[in-house]
Design a protein around this motif. Sequence first.
Motif, PDB file in Angstrom:
ATOM      1  N   MET A   1       0.729  -1.324  -0.070  1.00  0.00           N
ATOM      2  CA  MET A   1       0.053  -0.110   0.007  1.00  0.00           C
ATOM      3  C   MET A   1       0.807   0.975  -0.093  1.00  0.00           C
ATOM      4  O   MET A   1       1.926   1.379   0.738  1.00  0.00           O
ATOM      5  N   LYS A   2       0.388   2.290  -0.842  1.00  0.00           N
ATOM      6  CA  LYS A   2       1.405   3.504  -0.850  1.00  0.00           C
ATOM      7  C   LYS A   2       0.378   4.655  -0.767  1.00  0.00           C
ATOM      8  O   LYS A   2      -0.766   4.703  -1.217  1.00  0.00           O
ATOM      9  N   ARG A   3       0.881   5.661  -0.364  1.00  0.00           N
ATOM     10  CA  ARG A   3      -0.033   6.871  -0.078  1.00  0.00           C
ATOM     11  C   ARG A   3       0.555   8.135  -0.752  1.00  0.00           C
ATOM     12  O   ARG A   3       1.845   8.005  -0.922  1.00  0.00           O
ATOM     13  N   PHE A   4      -0.002   8.636  -1.581  1.00  0.00           N
ATOM     14  CA  PHE A   4       0.226   9.763  -2.555  1.00  0.00           C
ATOM     15  C   PHE A   4      -0.431  10.813  -2.106  1.00  0.00           C
ATOM     16  O   PHE A   4      -1.773  11.078  -2.117  1.00  0.00           O
ATOM     17  N   ASP A   5       0.220  12.208  -1.661  1.00  0.00           N
ATOM     18  CA  ASP A   5      -0.559  13.385  -1.289  1.00  0.00           C
ATOM     19  C   ASP A   5      -0.407  14.217  -2.520  1.00  0.00           C
ATOM     20  O   ASP A   5       0.810  14.718  -3.009  1.00  0.00           O
ATOM     21  N   LEU A   6      -1.511  14.478  -3.359  1.00  0.00           N
ATOM     22  CA  LEU A   6      -1.573  15.529  -4.298  1.00  0.00           C
ATOM     23  C   LEU A   6      -2.180  16.789  -4.221  1.00  0.00           C
ATOM     24  O   LEU A   6      -2.573  17.606  -4.989  1.00  0.00           O
ATOM     25  N   ARG A   7      -2.245  17.016  -2.977  1.00  0.00           N
ATOM     26  CA  ARG A   7      -2.864  18.370  -2.596  1.00  0.00           C
ATOM     27  C   ARG A   7      -2.212  19.516  -2.945  1.00  0.00           C
ATOM     28  O   ARG A   7      -2.978  20.637  -3.345  1.00  0.00           O
ATOM     29  N   HIS A   8      -0.904  19.528  -2.842  1.00  0.00           N
ATOM     30  CA  HIS A   8      -0.018  20.617  -3.531  1.00  0.00           C
ATOM     31  C   HIS A   8      -0.387  21.112  -4.847  1.00  0.00           C
ATOM     32  O   HIS A   8      -0.008  22.098  -5.277  1.00  0.00           O
ATOM     33  N   LEU A   9      -0.781  20.116  -5.624  1.00  0.00           N
ATOM     34  CA  LEU A   9      -1.307  20.311  -7.269  1.00  0.00           C
ATOM     35  C   LEU A   9      -2.482  21.265  -7.346  1.00  0.00           C
ATOM     36  O   LEU A   9      -2.752  21.417  -8.494  1.00  0.00           O
ATOM     37  N   LYS A  10      -3.174  21.319  -6.388  1.00  0.00           N
ATOM     38  CA  LYS A  10      -4.530  21.985  -6.368  1.00  0.00           C
ATOM     39  C   LYS A  10      -5.443  21.326  -7.753  1.00  0.00           C
ATOM     40  O   LYS A  10      -5.400  19.967  -7.390  1.00  0.00           O
ATOM     41  N   ASN A  11      -5.805  22.213  -8.575  1.00  0.00           N
ATOM     42  CA  ASN A  11      -6.866  21.647  -9.629  1.00  0.00           C
ATOM     43  C   ASN A  11      -6.001  20.817 -10.706  1.00  0.00           C
ATOM     44  O   ASN A  11      -6.493  20.072 -11.489  1.00  0.00           O
ATOM     45  N   ASP A  12      -4.651  20.892 -10.739  1.00  0.00           N
ATOM     46  CA  ASP A  12      -3.827  20.384 -11.681  1.00  0.00           C
ATOM     47  C   ASP A  12      -3.287  18.921 -11.204  1.00  0.00           C
ATOM     48  O   ASP A  12      -2.062  18.574 -11.738  1.00  0.00           O
ATOM     49  N   PHE A  13      -4.055  18.040 -10.334  1.00  0.00           N
ATOM     50  CA  PHE A  13      -3.717  16.480  -9.959  1.00  0.00           C
ATOM     51  C   PHE A  13      -3.662  15.665 -11.149  1.00  0.00           C
ATOM     52  O   PHE A  13      -3.302  14.503 -11.099  1.00  0.00           O
ATOM     53  N   ALA A  14      -4.663  15.952 -12.015  1.00  0.00           N
ATOM     54  CA  ALA A  14      -5.045  14.833 -12.859  1.00  0.00           C
ATOM     55  C   ALA A  14      -3.843  14.073 -13.623  1.00  0.00           C
ATOM     56  O   ALA A  14      -3.735  12.846 -13.522  1.00  0.00           O
ATOM     57  N   GLY A  15      -2.849  14.933 -14.327  1.00  0.00           N
ATOM     58  CA  GLY A  15      -1.529  14.237 -14.945  1.00  0.00           C
ATOM     59  C   GLY A  15      -0.742  13.433 -13.811  1.00  0.00           C
ATOM     60  O   GLY A  15      -0.213  12.501 -14.218  1.00  0.00           O
ATOM     61  N   ARG A  16      -0.542  13.982 -12.673  1.00  0.00           N
ATOM     62  CA  ARG A  16       0.200  13.259 -11.846  1.00  0.00           C
ATOM     63  C   ARG A  16      -0.721  12.064 -11.280  1.00  0.00           C
ATOM     64  O   ARG A  16       0.262  10.947 -11.321  1.00  0.00           O
ATOM     65  N   LEU A  17      -1.981  12.013 -11.046  1.00  0.00           N
ATOM     66  CA  LEU A  17      -2.716  10.837 -10.880  1.00  0.00           C
ATOM     67  C   LEU A  17      -2.327   9.717 -11.949  1.00  0.00           C
ATOM     68  O   LEU A  17      -2.199   8.472 -11.544  1.00  0.00           O
ATOM     69  N   LYS A  18      -2.651   9.959 -13.162  1.00  0.00           N
ATOM     70  CA  LYS A  18      -2.355   9.045 -14.182  1.00  0.00           C
ATOM     71  C   LYS A  18      -1.025   8.479 -14.290  1.00  0.00           C
ATOM     72  O   LYS A  18      -0.804   7.487 -14.415  1.00  0.00           O
ATOM     73  N   GLU A  19       0.084   9.502 -14.110  1.00  0.00           N
ATOM     74  CA  GLU A  19       1.375   9.109 -14.213  1.00  0.00           C
ATOM     75  C   GLU A  19       1.811   7.899 -13.146  1.00  0.00           C
ATOM     76  O   GLU A  19       2.229   6.862 -13.108  1.00  0.00           O
ATOM     77  N   ILE A  20       1.126   8.263 -11.728  1.00  0.00           N
ATOM     78  CA  ILE A  20       1.325   6.991 -10.521  1.00  0.00           C
ATOM     79  C   ILE A  20       0.616   5.772 -10.993  1.00  0.00           C
ATOM     80  O   ILE A  20       1.083   4.667 -10.869  1.00  0.00           O
ATOM     81  N   LEU A  21      -0.565   5.911 -11.396  1.00  0.00           N
ATOM     82  CA  LEU A  21      -1.279   4.887 -11.760  1.00  0.00           C
ATOM     83  C   LEU A  21      -0.642   3.991 -12.754  1.00  0.00           C
ATOM     84  O   LEU A  21      -0.690   2.724 -12.845  1.00  0.00           O
ATOM     85  N   ASN A  22      -0.314   4.589 -13.733  1.00  0.00           N
ATOM     86  CA  ASN A  22       0.545   3.973 -14.855  1.00  0.00           C
ATOM     87  C   ASN A  22       1.937   3.253 -14.698  1.00  0.00           C
ATOM     88  O   ASN A  22       2.311   2.266 -15.335  1.00  0.00           O
ATOM     89  N   ASN A  23       2.580   3.950 -13.521  1.00  0.00           N
ATOM     90  CA  ASN A  23       4.060   3.794 -13.373  1.00  0.00           C
ATOM     91  C   ASN A  23       4.339   3.354 -12.055  1.00  0.00           C
ATOM     92  O   ASN A  23       5.422   2.607 -11.866  1.00  0.00           O
ATOM     93  N   GLU A  24       3.789   3.611 -11.060  1.00  0.00           N
ATOM     94  CA  GLU A  24       4.116   3.681  -9.793  1.00  0.00           C
ATOM     95  C   GLU A  24       3.620   2.688  -8.727  1.00  0.00           C
ATOM     96  O   GLU A  24       4.036   2.326  -7.683  1.00  0.00           O
TER      97      GLU A  24
END
Length: 76
Positions: A1-24
Motif C-alpha cells: 500500500m502506498k500513499r500519495f499526497d496530491l493536495r499541493h497540485l490543487k486543480n492540476d492533479f490529474a496528470g500526476r494521478l495518471k502518471e502514478i497509476l500507470n507507472n508507480e
Amino acid sequence: MKRFDLRHLKNDFAGRLKEILNNELQKEEVGIFLFEVIDFDNVQKSADIVDECGYILMNSLRFNEVDWTIVVKKAS
C-alpha cells in the motif's frame, strides 16, 4: 500500500494521478490518494481517471473540509 499526497497540485492533479497509476503501482497494490477539492468536478474526474487506467475505485470520501481521499487497486 502506498500513499500519495496530491493536495499541493490543487486543480492540476490529474496528470500526476495518471502518471502514478500507470507507472508507480504494482499489480494488486493499493494506492491511497489525497487531493484538494476546489471544485467537486474533481471527484468525478478522479473516478474517471481511475477507471480509464484500469484500476478499481475501492473508496472515495471526504477527508476534511477541503480534502478528498480515494483508495484504488489495480485490476488483475
